[in-house]
Design an enzyme around this catalytic site. Sequence first.
Site, PDB file in Angstrom:
ATOM      1  N   HIS A 171       0.829  -1.196   0.000  1.00 39.64           N
ATOM      2  CA  HIS A 171       0.000   0.000   0.000  1.00 39.64           C
ATOM      3  C   HIS A 171       0.865   1.248   0.000  1.00 39.64           C
ATOM      4  O   HIS A 171       2.069   1.190   0.266  1.00 39.64           O
ATOM      5  CB  HIS A 171      -0.947   0.006   1.206  1.00 39.64           C
ATOM      6  CG  HIS A 171      -0.238   0.109   2.521  1.00 39.64           C
ATOM      7  ND1 HIS A 171       0.074  -1.005   3.276  1.00 39.64           N
ATOM      8  CD2 HIS A 171       0.232   1.176   3.211  1.00 39.64           C
ATOM      9  CE1 HIS A 171       0.698  -0.620   4.373  1.00 39.64           C
ATOM     10  NE2 HIS A 171       0.811   0.705   4.360  1.00 39.64           N
ATOM     11  N   LEU A 172       0.220   2.366  -0.283  1.00 40.62           N
ATOM     12  CA  LEU A 172       0.865   3.684  -0.287  1.00 40.62           C
ATOM     13  C   LEU A 172       0.214   4.484   0.835  1.00 40.62           C
ATOM     14  O   LEU A 172      -0.967   4.807   0.771  1.00 40.62           O
ATOM     15  CB  LEU A 172       0.646   4.333  -1.654  1.00 40.62           C
ATOM     16  CG  LEU A 172       1.497   5.537  -2.057  1.00 40.62           C
ATOM     17  CD1 LEU A 172       1.371   5.767  -3.559  1.00 40.62           C
ATOM     18  CD2 LEU A 172       1.112   6.801  -1.312  1.00 40.62           C
ATOM     19  N   ASP A 202       7.771  16.742   4.617  1.00 43.89           N
ATOM     20  CA  ASP A 202       8.128  16.567   3.206  1.00 43.89           C
ATOM     21  C   ASP A 202       8.115  15.073   2.903  1.00 43.89           C
ATOM     22  O   ASP A 202       9.177  14.448   2.843  1.00 43.89           O
ATOM     23  CB  ASP A 202       9.514  17.171   2.910  1.00 43.89           C
ATOM     24  CG  ASP A 202       9.511  18.678   3.111  1.00 43.89           C
ATOM     25  OD1 ASP A 202       8.662  19.345   2.503  1.00 43.89           O
ATOM     26  OD2 ASP A 202      10.351  19.166   3.892  1.00 43.89           O
ATOM     27  N   PRO A 203       6.930  14.523   2.699  1.00 44.26           N
ATOM     28  CA  PRO A 203       6.824  13.064   2.605  1.00 44.26           C
ATOM     29  C   PRO A 203       7.478  12.483   1.355  1.00 44.26           C
ATOM     30  O   PRO A 203       7.457  13.092   0.286  1.00 44.26           O
ATOM     31  CB  PRO A 203       5.314  12.824   2.589  1.00 44.26           C
ATOM     32  CG  PRO A 203       4.718  14.086   2.084  1.00 44.26           C
ATOM     33  CD  PRO A 203       5.624  15.185   2.556  1.00 44.26           C
ATOM     34  N   SER A 204       8.083  11.335   1.521  1.00 41.73           N
ATOM     35  CA  SER A 204       8.572  10.535   0.397  1.00 41.73           C
ATOM     36  C   SER A 204       7.525   9.452   0.186  1.00 41.73           C
ATOM     37  O   SER A 204       7.564   8.399   0.833  1.00 41.73           O
ATOM     38  CB  SER A 204       9.936   9.921   0.744  1.00 41.73           C
ATOM     39  OG  SER A 204      10.286   8.941  -0.219  1.00 41.73           O
ATOM     40  N   PHE A 205       6.539   9.734  -0.674  1.00 42.88           N
ATOM     41  CA  PHE A 205       5.471   8.753  -0.913  1.00 42.88           C
ATOM     42  C   PHE A 205       6.074   7.500  -1.537  1.00 42.88           C
ATOM     43  O   PHE A 205       6.869   7.587  -2.479  1.00 42.88           O
ATOM     44  CB  PHE A 205       4.407   9.343  -1.839  1.00 42.88           C
ATOM     45  CG  PHE A 205       3.673  10.507  -1.242  1.00 42.88           C
ATOM     46  CD1 PHE A 205       2.811  10.341  -0.176  1.00 42.88           C
ATOM     47  CD2 PHE A 205       3.850  11.789  -1.758  1.00 42.88           C
ATOM     48  CE1 PHE A 205       2.126  11.417   0.379  1.00 42.88           C
ATOM     49  CE2 PHE A 205       3.177  12.875  -1.208  1.00 42.88           C
ATOM     50  CZ  PHE A 205       2.314  12.687  -0.143  1.00 42.88           C
ATOM     51  N   HIS A 206       5.707   6.349  -1.026  1.00 43.92           N
ATOM     52  CA  HIS A 206       6.303   5.109  -1.530  1.00 43.92           C
ATOM     53  C   HIS A 206       5.424   3.912  -1.200  1.00 43.92           C
ATOM     54  O   HIS A 206       4.522   3.990  -0.354  1.00 43.92           O
ATOM     55  CB  HIS A 206       7.695   4.901  -0.906  1.00 43.92           C
ATOM     56  CG  HIS A 206       7.649   4.705   0.581  1.00 43.92           C
ATOM     57  ND1 HIS A 206       7.542   5.766   1.467  1.00 43.92           N
ATOM     58  CD2 HIS A 206       7.675   3.579   1.339  1.00 43.92           C
ATOM     59  CE1 HIS A 206       7.515   5.300   2.699  1.00 43.92           C
ATOM     60  NE2 HIS A 206       7.587   3.969   2.651  1.00 43.92           N
TER      61      HIS A 206
END
Length: 214
Positions: free
Chosen positions: A69-70, A153-157
């Site tokens: 999931h993200l 500052d999210p690193s969506f992954h």
Amino acid sequence: MFPEEVDPQTEDGSLHGGRVRSFKHERGNWATYVYFPYHSDEEFVELLEELMSTAVARGVPLTPQEEFHLSLSQTVVLRHHWIQPFTQSLRAGLANCKKFVCSAGRLKVYCNTEKTRTFLGMEVSTGHAQLLELVRVVDRTMTEFRLDTFYKDPSFHVSLAWCVGDFTQQLKECLQELQSLVENREEGPFLLMVDCQELRCRAGNKTFSFPLEP
């Protein structure tokens, strides 16, 4: 409604692969997070197996995620009686949000704050602006219930695999080799596509769905 006692079983790392909770589980408290599901296909599973076997050969004992999931929120603790108003607030905030597709193709190493788990993830490269807009909506609900908002500052992954302990350095040392497995495939570089048409919220063993507008 529920006695305020800690369930001792949830604190025993041997019962869940050596993983350690960031917070104690208490009856009536529900671990809750907001996310988009990623439905894996045959190509993804094949790639993941190659990534894990390469990492294991380099001394990093990766285990695949049970589901993919993200995340659009941190994992927070909800009281049982908050679940209904919390999900109602989310649904109202998401009323005019439109569905989209985002993609990911670059591997990145992540480690939790407590340094008890290390993750191999695939970072989002397109769809970042739309994800940020949704995070703003989710954060408003979190603030309303005095819960932690998402990272600044999210690193969506999408997390692919994990291991117990801090293996950040060891994973980073073989990251280029792992990335080459992603890019040098017979059918061309692998691109993970997340169909962001239905946001979900999991609270304990309950899952709530929020379809986005066409």
